[in-house]
Every structure is written in structure tokens, then in C-alpha cells.
Write a protein that holds these residues in place. Structure first.
Motif, PDB file in Angstrom:
ATOM      1  N   ALA A  10     -69.049  27.684 -10.963  1.00 57.27           N
ATOM      2  CA  ALA A  10     -68.672  26.668  -9.990  1.00 57.27           C
ATOM      3  C   ALA A  10     -69.876  25.845  -9.561  1.00 57.27           C
ATOM      4  O   ALA A  10     -70.989  26.363  -9.451  1.00 57.27           O
ATOM      5  CB  ALA A  10     -68.031  27.339  -8.781  1.00 57.27           C
ATOM      6  N   ALA A  11     -69.622  24.562  -9.293  1.00 57.35           N
ATOM      7  CA  ALA A  11     -70.709  23.670  -8.909  1.00 57.35           C
ATOM      8  C   ALA A  11     -71.366  24.096  -7.609  1.00 57.35           C
ATOM      9  O   ALA A  11     -72.555  23.845  -7.396  1.00 57.35           O
ATOM     10  CB  ALA A  11     -70.184  22.245  -8.790  1.00 57.35           C
ATOM     11  N   ASP A  12     -70.585  24.753  -6.740  1.00 60.45           N
ATOM     12  CA  ASP A  12     -71.145  25.174  -5.453  1.00 60.45           C
ATOM     13  C   ASP A  12     -71.563  26.645  -5.463  1.00 60.45           C
ATOM     14  O   ASP A  12     -71.763  27.250  -4.397  1.00 60.45           O
ATOM     15  CB  ASP A  12     -70.146  24.926  -4.325  1.00 60.45           C
ATOM     16  N   ALA A  13     -71.709  27.239  -6.643  1.00 61.18           N
ATOM     17  CA  ALA A  13     -72.092  28.655  -6.726  1.00 61.18           C
ATOM     18  C   ALA A  13     -73.428  28.871  -6.032  1.00 61.18           C
ATOM     19  O   ALA A  13     -74.395  28.132  -6.255  1.00 61.18           O
ATOM     20  CB  ALA A  13     -72.171  29.089  -8.188  1.00 61.18           C
ATOM     21  N   LEU A  14     -73.464  29.888  -5.217  1.00 62.91           N
ATOM     22  CA  LEU A  14     -74.647  30.155  -4.399  1.00 62.91           C
ATOM     23  C   LEU A  14     -75.737  30.832  -5.218  1.00 62.91           C
ATOM     24  O   LEU A  14     -75.494  31.879  -5.820  1.00 62.91           O
ATOM     25  CB  LEU A  14     -74.247  31.059  -3.227  1.00 62.91           C
ATOM     26  N   PRO A  15     -76.937  30.277  -5.265  1.00 63.95           N
ATOM     27  CA  PRO A  15     -78.024  30.947  -5.985  1.00 63.95           C
ATOM     28  C   PRO A  15     -78.493  32.185  -5.241  1.00 63.95           C
ATOM     29  O   PRO A  15     -78.443  32.238  -4.008  1.00 63.95           O
ATOM     30  CB  PRO A  15     -79.124  29.878  -6.030  1.00 63.95           C
ATOM     31  N   MET A  16     -78.939  33.178  -6.011  1.00 59.60           N
ATOM     32  CA  MET A  16     -79.416  34.431  -5.430  1.00 59.60           C
ATOM     33  C   MET A  16     -80.763  34.805  -6.034  1.00 59.60           C
ATOM     34  O   MET A  16     -80.950  34.686  -7.247  1.00 59.60           O
ATOM     35  CB  MET A  16     -78.440  35.584  -5.726  1.00 59.60           C
ATOM     36  N   PHE A  40     -72.669  33.594 -10.206  1.00 62.57           N
ATOM     37  CA  PHE A  40     -73.747  33.021  -9.419  1.00 62.57           C
ATOM     38  C   PHE A  40     -74.996  32.811 -10.276  1.00 62.57           C
ATOM     39  O   PHE A  40     -75.270  33.613 -11.174  1.00 62.57           O
ATOM     40  CB  PHE A  40     -74.118  33.952  -8.262  1.00 62.57           C
ATOM     41  N   PRO A  41     -75.792  31.763  -9.981  1.00 65.61           N
ATOM     42  CA  PRO A  41     -77.130  31.680 -10.581  1.00 65.61           C
ATOM     43  C   PRO A  41     -78.000  32.761  -9.946  1.00 65.61           C
ATOM     44  O   PRO A  41     -78.128  32.809  -8.721  1.00 65.61           O
ATOM     45  CB  PRO A  41     -77.622  30.273 -10.190  1.00 65.61           C
ATOM     46  N   VAL A  42     -78.573  33.644 -10.748  1.00 64.63           N
ATOM     47  CA  VAL A  42     -79.319  34.771 -10.211  1.00 64.63           C
ATOM     48  C   VAL A  42     -80.696  34.874 -10.851  1.00 64.63           C
ATOM     49  O   VAL A  42     -80.893  34.492 -12.010  1.00 64.63           O
ATOM     50  CB  VAL A  42     -78.566  36.105 -10.406  1.00 64.63           C
ATOM     51  N   ALA A  43     -81.625  35.388 -10.086  1.00 59.56           N
ATOM     52  CA  ALA A  43     -82.966  35.676 -10.587  1.00 59.56           C
ATOM     53  C   ALA A  43     -83.523  36.852  -9.812  1.00 59.56           C
ATOM     54  O   ALA A  43     -83.134  37.100  -8.666  1.00 59.56           O
ATOM     55  CB  ALA A  43     -83.886  34.464 -10.437  1.00 59.56           C
ATOM     56  N   ALA A  44     -84.410  37.600 -10.440  1.00 63.25           N
ATOM     57  CA  ALA A  44     -85.124  38.684  -9.767  1.00 63.25           C
ATOM     58  C   ALA A  44     -86.613  38.489 -10.028  1.00 63.25           C
ATOM     59  O   ALA A  44     -87.007  38.115 -11.138  1.00 63.25           O
ATOM     60  CB  ALA A  44     -84.665  40.045 -10.277  1.00 63.25           C
ATOM     61  N   VAL A 239     -72.887  42.463  -1.729  1.00 63.75           N
ATOM     62  CA  VAL A 239     -73.636  41.216  -1.900  1.00 63.75           C
ATOM     63  C   VAL A 239     -72.688  40.089  -2.306  1.00 63.75           C
ATOM     64  O   VAL A 239     -72.767  38.967  -1.786  1.00 63.75           O
ATOM     65  CB  VAL A 239     -74.749  41.392  -2.950  1.00 63.75           C
ATOM     66  N   ARG A 240     -71.780  40.383  -3.225  1.00 64.12           N
ATOM     67  CA  ARG A 240     -70.825  39.361  -3.694  1.00 64.12           C
ATOM     68  C   ARG A 240     -69.959  38.846  -2.545  1.00 64.12           C
ATOM     69  O   ARG A 240     -69.767  37.635  -2.380  1.00 64.12           O
ATOM     70  CB  ARG A 240     -69.941  39.940  -4.797  1.00 64.12           C
ATOM     71  N   ARG A 241     -69.417  39.754  -1.741  1.00 61.59           N
ATOM     72  CA  ARG A 241     -68.572  39.352  -0.621  1.00 61.59           C
ATOM     73  C   ARG A 241     -69.339  38.510   0.390  1.00 61.59           C
ATOM     74  O   ARG A 241     -68.815  37.517   0.919  1.00 61.59           O
ATOM     75  CB  ARG A 241     -67.977  40.584   0.053  1.00 61.59           C
ATOM     76  N   PHE A 242     -70.580  38.895   0.664  1.00 58.66           N
ATOM     77  CA  PHE A 242     -71.393  38.119   1.591  1.00 58.66           C
ATOM     78  C   PHE A 242     -71.665  36.728   1.032  1.00 58.66           C
ATOM     79  O   PHE A 242     -71.575  35.724   1.773  1.00 58.66           O
ATOM     80  CB  PHE A 242     -72.696  38.867   1.868  1.00 58.66           C
ATOM     81  N   ALA A 243     -71.975  36.632  -0.251  1.00 64.16           N
ATOM     82  CA  ALA A 243     -72.226  35.333  -0.867  1.00 64.16           C
ATOM     83  C   ALA A 243     -70.991  34.448  -0.811  1.00 64.16           C
ATOM     84  O   ALA A 243     -71.078  33.235  -0.533  1.00 64.16           O
ATOM     85  CB  ALA A 243     -72.668  35.527  -2.315  1.00 64.16           C
ATOM     86  N   ARG A 244     -69.843  35.018  -1.061  1.00 61.18           N
ATOM     87  CA  ARG A 244     -68.602  34.230  -1.000  1.00 61.18           C
ATOM     88  C   ARG A 244     -68.320  33.753   0.405  1.00 61.18           C
ATOM     89  O   ARG A 244     -67.836  32.625   0.603  1.00 61.18           O
ATOM     90  CB  ARG A 244     -67.437  35.070  -1.531  1.00 61.18           C
ATOM     91  N   LEU A 246     -70.597  33.066   2.649  1.00 63.52           N
ATOM     92  CA  LEU A 246     -71.524  31.964   2.914  1.00 63.52           C
ATOM     93  C   LEU A 246     -71.041  30.676   2.268  1.00 63.52           C
ATOM     94  O   LEU A 246     -71.141  29.584   2.864  1.00 63.52           O
ATOM     95  CB  LEU A 246     -72.915  32.316   2.354  1.00 63.52           C
ATOM     96  N   THR A 247     -70.503  30.777   1.059  1.00 64.42           N
ATOM     97  CA  THR A 247     -69.984  29.595   0.374  1.00 64.42           C
ATOM     98  C   THR A 247     -68.772  29.037   1.097  1.00 64.42           C
ATOM     99  O   THR A 247     -68.635  27.820   1.276  1.00 64.42           O
ATOM    100  CB  THR A 247     -69.620  29.948  -1.077  1.00 64.42           C
ATOM    101  N   ALA A 248     -67.890  29.919   1.553  1.00 62.35           N
ATOM    102  CA  ALA A 248     -66.665  29.479   2.223  1.00 62.35           C
ATOM    103  C   ALA A 248     -66.932  28.786   3.546  1.00 62.35           C
ATOM    104  O   ALA A 248     -66.215  27.861   3.941  1.00 62.35           O
ATOM    105  CB  ALA A 248     -65.746  30.678   2.439  1.00 62.35           C
ATOM    106  N   THR A 249     -67.982  29.225   4.244  1.00 63.01           N
ATOM    107  CA  THR A 249     -68.295  28.649   5.553  1.00 63.01           C
ATOM    108  C   THR A 249     -69.222  27.434   5.448  1.00 63.01           C
ATOM    109  O   THR A 249     -69.560  26.828   6.452  1.00 63.01           O
ATOM    110  CB  THR A 249     -68.944  29.695   6.469  1.00 63.01           C
ATOM    111  N   GLY A 250     -69.647  27.130   4.217  1.00 68.49           N
ATOM    112  CA  GLY A 250     -70.492  25.955   4.012  1.00 68.49           C
ATOM    113  C   GLY A 250     -71.896  26.157   4.491  1.00 68.49           C
ATOM    114  O   GLY A 250     -72.629  25.197   4.686  1.00 68.49           O
TER     115      GLY A 250
END
Length: 250
Positions: A10-16, A40-44, A239-244, A246-250
Motif C-alpha cells: 500500500a502507498a501509505d504502508a508505514l515504514p519500520m 510494510f517497508p522494513v529495515a533492521a 507490532v503489526r496491530r500497532f502499525a495498523r 497508527l496508519t488508521a489514525t493518520g
């Protein structure tokens, strides 16, 4: 540092960006990256003195700069930063220094004050570790991880090696530096994510949560300090639920 997956999302996918704990490396997060990278775009990252950066001197400034570079490399704006133990305290400092790059914070196993009497045993341990041969410590860590966890959960951590030599410098900056007041410098929403059995690093979780207007506590049942190893799916799901959210609340 691992690179983001190139799969469509998704274009609005939250980076982690994931930040490892004491002596480990980016490999600590192999289970989480594999499970999340399609959404999600992810990096460690490897912190200074750890993993691929084992020859770099530790400093908190360099550590927070590495996280900032990882956020920028994902090219999606402010990121959700997930920090475990040492990495959690570094993430707190990152939140203070780079609030414009932070969309949310997951503080895992890092909700204990590092000030006062609590820190004394850790100061003793940081002085003791350099006196033990690194190869002996490595063999013991390999044995322990493989005894406690499935190989697929810990093999990336084991293959990346351990940063025992960096432990005194890293914890030397952490000890005496953080308490619940650090949460007041976190402008973004926060999730305090702890293993249910991690009594030491849960010791300040209520204070840490109270110090932040938009923080909540979630526990991983039956998990200890290494909750992302003890219960990889439950940790990842939190982590996934928290990220979603954050995305939902903008």
C-alpha cells in the motif's frame, strides 16, 4: 542493515526500523522482518560495534544517526521504530533527537529506569564481561540460544556474532541516563511491549506509560526478556496491530 523488500504494498504502508538489543545485531529481527515485509517497508540496523559495524566505536550519537539513516533509506517519511533492551533506550534517545523522523515507538524490554541503585548490578556486569574470553562467551551464547529456541529463530543472530567488546561502552552511556521522564520527549504514540515474565525490565512500565499521553502497555504471555524469540508470532502481531492503528489514525 537489511534492505526493504521490493514487493508491492500500500502507498501509505508505514515504514519500520528495528533496533537490536545487547550484544546482538540486526539478525535478532529475522522472524519479524520475514513476517512483516510483505505489508510494510522494513529495515533492521546494526548499532555501532555490533554485527557488520563491529569495528566501529560505540557512541549514542552514532547509534541514533544510524537509525535516522535507516528511516531515510526507506523513503517513506517518519517511521515506526522498534527497539529492544539496549536498542529500546537508543530508540528513546532517537525520539528526543529526531522527533520529525518518528511516527511511533515500540519500546520492548526497556521500561526500567537505568538510574539509581537498580543500575549497580549492571555496572558490575559490564566490568566483568571484558575479563571473560570472547570465544568462551560466544560458545555459551550459541549453546543457550539453540537450547532455548528453534534454529530458524536464532540462526541469523548466531551467524552475525556477538558484540561483547562493545557492552561496557554501550551500557556505560545508558546507565544513569534514562528513567520514565524520557518518555516526555517522545512526541509520537508509544507501545510499551514487554514479556510477561521480564520482571526486571518491566519494573518501571507503569511509570513509563504514565509519563506519556499516548502510551499503552501490552504484555506477551509467558515470554521473558527476549520476547521476540520466546513468542515470535505474538511479538510480531503486536507490532503489526500497532502499525495498523497508527496508519488508521493518520
Amino acid at each position: 542493515m537489511t534492505t526493504p523488500d521490493a514487493s508491492p504494498m500500500a502507498a501509505d504502508a508505514l515504514p519500520m526500523v528495528f533496533v537490536h538489543g545487547t550484544r546482538f545485531s540486526a539478525g535478532q529481527w529475522s522472524s519479524q522482518l520475514a513476517a512483516l515485509r510483505k505489508e510494510f517497508p522494513v529495515a533492521a540496523v546494526d548499532l555501532p560495534g555490533h554485527g557488520a559495524r563491529s569495528d566501529q566505536p560505540w557512541s549514542m550519537s552514532a547509534a541514533t544517526g544510524i537509525i535516522a539513516s535507516a528511516v531515510d533509506s526507506l523513503g517513506r517519511g517518519p517511521a515506526l521504530v522498534v527497539g529492544h533492551s539496549l536498542g529500546g533506550y537508543v530508540a528513546l534517545e532517537f525520539a528526543r533527537r529526531h522527533p520529525e523522523r518518528l511516527r511511533g515507538l515500540v519500546l520492548a524490554a526497556a521500561s526500567a529506569s537505568t538510574r539509581g541503585a537498580w543500575a549497580a548490578p549492571y555496572r558490575w556486569a559490564t566490568g566483568l564481561v571484558p575479563r571473560i574470553p570472547a570465544d568462551r562467551l560466544a560458545r555459551w551464547n550459541d549453546w543457550l540460544l539453540l537450547r532455548l529456541y528453534p534454529p530458524e529463530v536464532v540462526e541469523a543472530t548466531i551467524s552475525s556474532g556477538y558484540a561483547f567488546h562493545t557492552l561496557p561502552a554501550a551500557w556505560g552511556e545508558v546507565l544513569g541516563r534514562f528513567d520514565a521522564g524520557a518518555m516526555r520527549h517522545v512526541a509520537a504514540p508509544a507501545l510499551i511491549l514487554n514479556g510477561e515474565k521480564d520482571s526486571v525490565f518491566r519494573s518501571g512500565e507503569a511509570d513509563f506509560a504514565r509519563a506519556h499521553r499516548h502510551a499503552r502497555v501490552e504484555l506477551i504471555p509467558r515470554a521473558g526478556h527476549l520476547a521476540n524469540f520466546d513468542a515470535p508470532e505474538a511479538f510480531t502481531d503486536a507490532v503489526r496491530r500497532f502499525a495498523r492503528q497508527l496508519t488508521a489514525t493518520g
